[in-house]
Scaffold this active site. Sequence first.
Site, PDB file in Angstrom:
ATOM      1  N   ASP A   5       0.852  -1.184   0.000  1.00  0.00           N
ATOM      2  CA  ASP A   5       0.000   0.000   0.000  1.00  0.00           C
ATOM      3  C   ASP A   5       0.891   1.238   0.000  1.00  0.00           C
ATOM      4  O   ASP A   5       1.606   1.493   0.980  1.00  0.00           O
ATOM      5  CB  ASP A   5      -0.895   0.025   1.239  1.00  0.00           C
ATOM      6  CG  ASP A   5      -1.952  -1.070   1.244  1.00  0.00           C
ATOM      7  OD1 ASP A   5      -1.674  -2.170   0.707  1.00  0.00           O
ATOM      8  OD2 ASP A   5      -3.045  -0.833   1.780  1.00  0.00           O
TER       9      ASP A   5
ATOM     10  N   LYS B 130     -10.520  -0.013  -2.866  1.00  0.00           N
ATOM     11  CA  LYS B 130     -10.513  -0.246  -1.419  1.00  0.00           C
ATOM     12  C   LYS B 130     -10.854   1.050  -0.676  1.00  0.00           C
ATOM     13  O   LYS B 130     -10.016   1.938  -0.573  1.00  0.00           O
ATOM     14  CB  LYS B 130      -9.144  -0.761  -0.962  1.00  0.00           C
ATOM     15  CG  LYS B 130      -9.051  -0.984   0.555  1.00  0.00           C
ATOM     16  CD  LYS B 130      -7.684  -1.498   0.965  1.00  0.00           C
ATOM     17  CE  LYS B 130      -7.531  -1.558   2.472  1.00  0.00           C
ATOM     18  NZ  LYS B 130      -6.205  -2.049   2.899  1.00  0.00           N
TER      19      LYS B 130
ATOM     20  N   LYS C  57      -7.222   3.179  -3.628  1.00  0.00           N
ATOM     21  CA  LYS C  57      -7.653   3.131  -2.225  1.00  0.00           C
ATOM     22  C   LYS C  57      -7.928   4.544  -1.745  1.00  0.00           C
ATOM     23  O   LYS C  57      -7.171   5.476  -2.045  1.00  0.00           O
ATOM     24  CB  LYS C  57      -6.546   2.464  -1.397  1.00  0.00           C
ATOM     25  CG  LYS C  57      -6.804   2.383   0.103  1.00  0.00           C
ATOM     26  CD  LYS C  57      -5.645   1.660   0.786  1.00  0.00           C
ATOM     27  CE  LYS C  57      -5.736   1.731   2.294  1.00  0.00           C
ATOM     28  NZ  LYS C  57      -4.594   1.066   2.967  1.00  0.00           N
TER      29      LYS C  57
END
Length: 330
Positions: free
Chosen positions: A167, A266, A230
């Site tokens: 991430d 996400k 995300k």
Amino acid sequence: MAKKSSTATPGRAPAQAGPPAALADATADETSLKRFLHGLSPVDTVGVEQRAAGLATRSIKKASKLAAIDLAISMVDLTTLEGADTDGKVRNLCRKAVLPDPEIPDTPTAAAVCVYPDKAAVAVEEVAGSGVKVAAVATAFPAGRSSLEVKLADTTMAVEAGVDEVDMVIDRGAFLEGNYGQVYDEIRAVKQACGPARLKVILETGELATYDNVRRASWLALLAGGDFIKTSTGKISPAATLPVTHVMLQAVKDWQRITGEQRAVKPAGGIRTAKDAIRYLVAVKEVAGTEWLDPYWFRFGASSVLNDLIMQRRTQTSGHYWGPDYVTVD
């Protein structure tokens, strides 16, 4: 903004390291990139907020609700990203991801655990053979305020520990200044450093201020090869919201329509109850489509929601309410 080779993920369509041929001209240079991103259709603020509010009122019947709860559990990325993290805390988190409700072993496993790179090896060891993925935050998370060399070293540390996913955070300052090429190049460099690991690109939408910026940042991340887009680090407010997630889901849907490639989404932060999670699943189905109703294509970055999902699952299966005292904290 040089091109580079893609990394395949067995059994799934991989995100390319750069844009497919259909969009190659968009990233030819800084001017082309800026022209493309500012040429995207503006977001109808009233429309997206009304649609998000309308879909949030949808009711789900009991049988469908249990299936939705199980799906949501299987999409949770359990996360611990604190300075006080210990090996023991990480191991406990991993055990909960593998067996979310020890008293009811048919409860689905969580999708992944997410930790700092220096704790990734502990998590990899603990979840081995379970099917639970390990993700590590990188690139000077959460602010992203460091050199590219440091960000790549952070990523390499995670990958060498054996993580399945990385991430990263984008440089929001560079993005807001309109330095899109810099952000694009950083994402591509991190994607290269990920090797076989999937890359989640954190936009930190709460700092982007407008839906149009969220749309541009989503497309920028997709063009640069991000496997996921995300919403947030979970460290600032606002984090994930339904309207922002709608914008991002529309981006990946449009990306698939143009390129034939599927990418993942996400939302992270602020999703605390089973009711919240189900609202997001309704949005996924209605905005992107049923293809995204799979942990490979949609995740929740919301550790606190898992306990409520477990309680609601027990309620659905047993017929009576279960309080928080009956589920493990971590």
